[in-house]
Design a protein around this motif. Structure first.
Motif: not given
Length: 256
Positions: A103, A51, A107, A3
């Motif tokens: 993603l 990432s 974030d 993540a």
């Protein structure tokens, strides 16, 4: 790592900062403009972003020292006549896949929201396919009142002529769903070289919108440094993609 990881280097307090995204894209126009702001205003890095959606590689720098694929957050306080606080997002890569873009951008947006950001500006390039002597700056925004502000800065408004791809578009799309106002500034660029002239055009418009002054004398020098770094990264990314799946190489078109 499975993540997005955001490493905080310094705890900071800001007054309703403006968030400026400027990751690599067409002509690296936005990145070059933001890197120049960071140098000229002596911005401070306060967070690093990693990432698993970034390219699986490292860059080899001077003396054989490696550098990670990374995004970085810098802050500035009391900029310009209006004493604005700013958060700038820069880096040497974007996510390789559309899913990764969603993603990582989500974030990062959730992270900077904790500082009560007041609005967003994203900086990028708009491809012309050929050299432009006096590049124009085009714009689009999340709300009609923001479009009017762009018009006051004599920014050409994009209208029904395609999308804004990559982080520069996605941050605005994610922001508008949460009621955050934002605008994208796009400098005309051939798209196949590091374009200092287009970056200067964007900086001139951004400085008008945010009421600050900035010296652009060293912009071409920074452009040359960026050319060398980006050339290495682009070649490595392209080699990886060609080897992995030559038939899907067109997926890179979303990075703008």
């Amino acid at each position: 790592m499975n993540a997005t990881e955001i490493t905080i280097l310094e705890e900071i307090e800001l007054d309703n900062p403006i968030f400026i995204e400027a990751l690599p894209g067409l002509g690296h126009v936005g990145k070059l403009a933001a890197d120049h702001m960071i140098d000229e205003f002596e911005a401070t890095k306060f967070a690093e972003i990693y990432s698993p959606t970034f390219p699986p590689q490292v860059l080899v720098k001077d003396e054989g020292v490696i550098g990670n694929m990374i995004n970085e957050l810098y802050y500035l306080k009391d900029v310009g006549e209006d004493n604005l606080d700013l958060i700038l997002l820069v880096g040497n890569t974007q996510s390789l896949s559309p899913e990764g873009q969603y993603l990582v951008c989500n974030d990062i947006l959730e992270f900077v929201k904790q500082y009560d950001i007041s609005r967003i500006f994203t900086l990028g390039g708009m491809a012309t396919g050929q050299p432009i002597e006096n590049p124009k700056v085009f714009g689009a925004a999340t709300h009609e009142e923001d479009v009017e502000l762009l018009k006051e800065a004599e920014i050409e408004i994009r209208s029904n002529d395609g999308g804004i791809v990559g982080a520069s578009g996605l941050f605005l799309g994610l922001a508008v769903r949460q009621g955050i106002h934002g605008s994208c500034l796009m400098g005309e660029t051939p798209g196949y070289f590091i374009d200092a002239e287009s970056a200067e055009a964007i900086l001139n418009k951004l400085s008008f919108l945010l009421n600050f002054e900035i010296n652009v004398d060293k912009l071409e020098e920074r452009a040359e440094e960026t050319r060398e770094m980006i050339a290495k990264a682009q070649q490595m990314e392209q080699d990886l993609i060609n080897k992995a799946n030559a038939g899907n190489a067109d997926d890179l078109r979303y990075i703008g």
